[in-house]
Structure formats: C-alpha cells, structure tokens
Design a protein around this motif. Structure first.
Motif, PDB file in Angstrom:
ATOM      1  N   LEU A   4       0.843  -1.201   0.000  1.00 45.55           N
ATOM      2  CA  LEU A   4       0.000   0.000   0.000  1.00 45.55           C
ATOM      3  C   LEU A   4       0.879   1.253   0.000  1.00 45.55           C
ATOM      4  CD1 LEU A   4      -2.979   0.760   0.003  1.00 45.55           C
ATOM      5  CD2 LEU A   4      -2.910   0.769   2.486  1.00 45.55           C
ATOM      6  N   ALA A   5       1.876   1.284   0.855  1.00 52.66           N
ATOM      7  CA  ALA A   5       2.799   2.425   0.895  1.00 52.66           C
ATOM      8  C   ALA A   5       3.599   2.527  -0.400  1.00 52.66           C
ATOM      9  CB  ALA A   5       3.730   2.298   2.093  1.00 52.66           C
ATOM     10  N   VAL A   6       3.962   1.388  -0.969  1.00 48.88           N
ATOM     11  CA  VAL A   6       4.696   1.372  -2.230  1.00 48.88           C
ATOM     12  C   VAL A   6       3.838   2.006  -3.326  1.00 48.88           C
ATOM     13  CG1 VAL A   6       5.610  -0.143  -4.057  1.00 48.88           C
ATOM     14  CG2 VAL A   6       6.188  -0.576  -1.651  1.00 48.88           C
ATOM     15  N   CYS A   7       2.560   1.654  -3.364  1.00 46.17           N
ATOM     16  CA  CYS A   7       1.656   2.226  -4.373  1.00 46.17           C
ATOM     17  C   CYS A   7       1.516   3.728  -4.205  1.00 46.17           C
ATOM     18  CB  CYS A   7       0.289   1.552  -4.306  1.00 46.17           C
ATOM     19  SG  CYS A   7       0.271  -0.083  -5.065  1.00 46.17           S
ATOM     20  N   GLU A   8       1.455   4.191  -2.977  1.00 49.00           N
ATOM     21  CA  GLU A   8       1.369   5.634  -2.738  1.00 49.00           C
ATOM     22  C   GLU A   8       2.616   6.341  -3.269  1.00 49.00           C
ATOM     23  OE1 GLU A   8       0.592   5.615   1.457  1.00 49.00           O
ATOM     24  OE2 GLU A   8      -1.579   5.448   1.160  1.00 49.00           O
ATOM     25  N   SER A   9       3.767   5.725  -3.107  1.00 48.98           N
ATOM     26  CA  SER A   9       5.007   6.298  -3.640  1.00 48.98           C
ATOM     27  C   SER A   9       5.008   6.290  -5.168  1.00 48.98           C
ATOM     28  CB  SER A   9       6.214   5.524  -3.120  1.00 48.98           C
ATOM     29  OG  SER A   9       6.334   5.677  -1.735  1.00 48.98           O
ATOM     30  N   ILE A  10       4.484   5.213  -5.754  1.00 48.79           N
ATOM     31  CA  ILE A  10       4.393   5.136  -7.214  1.00 48.79           C
ATOM     32  C   ILE A  10       3.498   6.253  -7.735  1.00 48.79           C
ATOM     33  CG2 ILE A  10       3.595   3.755  -9.178  1.00 48.79           C
ATOM     34  CD1 ILE A  10       4.398   1.252  -7.532  1.00 48.79           C
ATOM     35  N   VAL A  11       2.366   6.460  -7.074  1.00 42.88           N
ATOM     36  CA  VAL A  11       1.442   7.532  -7.481  1.00 42.88           C
ATOM     37  C   VAL A  11       2.167   8.875  -7.494  1.00 42.88           C
ATOM     38  CG1 VAL A  11      -0.567   8.881  -6.731  1.00 42.88           C
ATOM     39  CG2 VAL A  11      -0.720   6.401  -6.844  1.00 42.88           C
ATOM     40  N   SER A  12       2.923   9.158  -6.448  1.00 47.62           N
ATOM     41  CA  SER A  12       3.652  10.435  -6.371  1.00 47.62           C
ATOM     42  C   SER A  12       4.633  10.585  -7.530  1.00 47.62           C
ATOM     43  CB  SER A  12       4.408  10.541  -5.047  1.00 47.62           C
ATOM     44  OG  SER A  12       3.510  10.592  -3.975  1.00 47.62           O
ATOM     45  N   ALA A  13       5.399   9.532  -7.798  1.00 51.56           N
ATOM     46  CA  ALA A  13       6.388   9.586  -8.878  1.00 51.56           C
ATOM     47  C   ALA A  13       5.711   9.726 -10.239  1.00 51.56           C
ATOM     48  CB  ALA A  13       7.263   8.336  -8.846  1.00 51.56           C
ATOM     49  N   VAL A  14       4.634   8.985 -10.442  1.00 46.63           N
ATOM     50  CA  VAL A  14       3.926   9.038 -11.726  1.00 46.63           C
ATOM     51  C   VAL A  14       3.349  10.426 -11.952  1.00 46.63           C
ATOM     52  CG1 VAL A  14       1.867   8.207 -12.945  1.00 46.63           C
ATOM     53  CG2 VAL A  14       3.450   6.576 -11.885  1.00 46.63           C
TER      54      VAL A  14
END
Length: 112
Positions: A4-14
């Motif tokens: 879940l935290a990894v996905c939040e980081s991906i969202v920020s980068a994207v």
C-alpha cells in the motif's frame, strides 16, 4: 502490507513525471528479492487510485529473478530459494547481482 505504501510512492512519482497528462500504463521492474507480492501490489493500486485521475491506469510488472555470483569461481545462479551458496564450487562468498530492482521503467500516456 507494505505494498500500500509502495503504491502511494508510485502515485507520487507518476504524477510528477506525467505532469498532468493522462496515464494509461505504468511499467515496473521489480526484483524477487524486494519481497513485493505482485497480486497484492495490483490490488493496492486499485485502492490507492480509486476515484482519482489514475483510476483507469494499469500497472504492468516485470519480475526479475534474484541472481548471485560467486566471488571465488565467478559462477552465477538464479536464486530459486534463499540459500546464498554457489552451485558450482559450494562457496558462500557471493554477491547479489540481480533481484533487488524496483524501477518505474516507462509511462504510457494517453491523449488528453
């Protein structure tokens, strides 16, 4: 569930790299030694992006096998278990040469 935290980081980068443009697909390269479960990551992606501008985007995950190289004989092997020993000479002085990757490799954008 650290996915879940990894996905939040991906969202920020994207969002930073897409710069407001609609995103169709996010290509990821994830090593097996990263302890990320692809199905869980995909499920978390739907939770994190629900109702957002990324809700219709897709994660495509390329898995990279863990590989080690023996410092003694230079033999390499794919890790199908977590035994860090050389198959060729039995040595345990090894280095990880693949499998720790976690990269966003590409974004496919759509026309606005």
């Amino acid at each position: 569930m650290h996915e879940l935290a990894v996905c939040e980081s991906i969202v920020s980068a994207v969002r930073m790299h897409a710069d407001g443009r609609p995103v169709r697909t996010i290509h990821l390269r994830i090593g097996t030694l990263r302890q990320i479960v692809p199905d869980t990551l995909l499920f978390c992606w739907t939770l994190v992006t629900e109702g957002s501008d990324l809700a219709d985007s897709e994660l495509l995950v390329e898995r990279i096998d863990g590989r080690i190289r023996c410092r003694h004989c230079q033999g390499e092997r794919v890790l199908d278990d977590y035994v860090l020993a050389c198959d060729h000479c039995g040595g345990v002085d090894v280095e990880v040469v693949a499998g720790e990757e976690f990269l966003i490799t590409a974004l496919e954008l759509t026309e606005a």
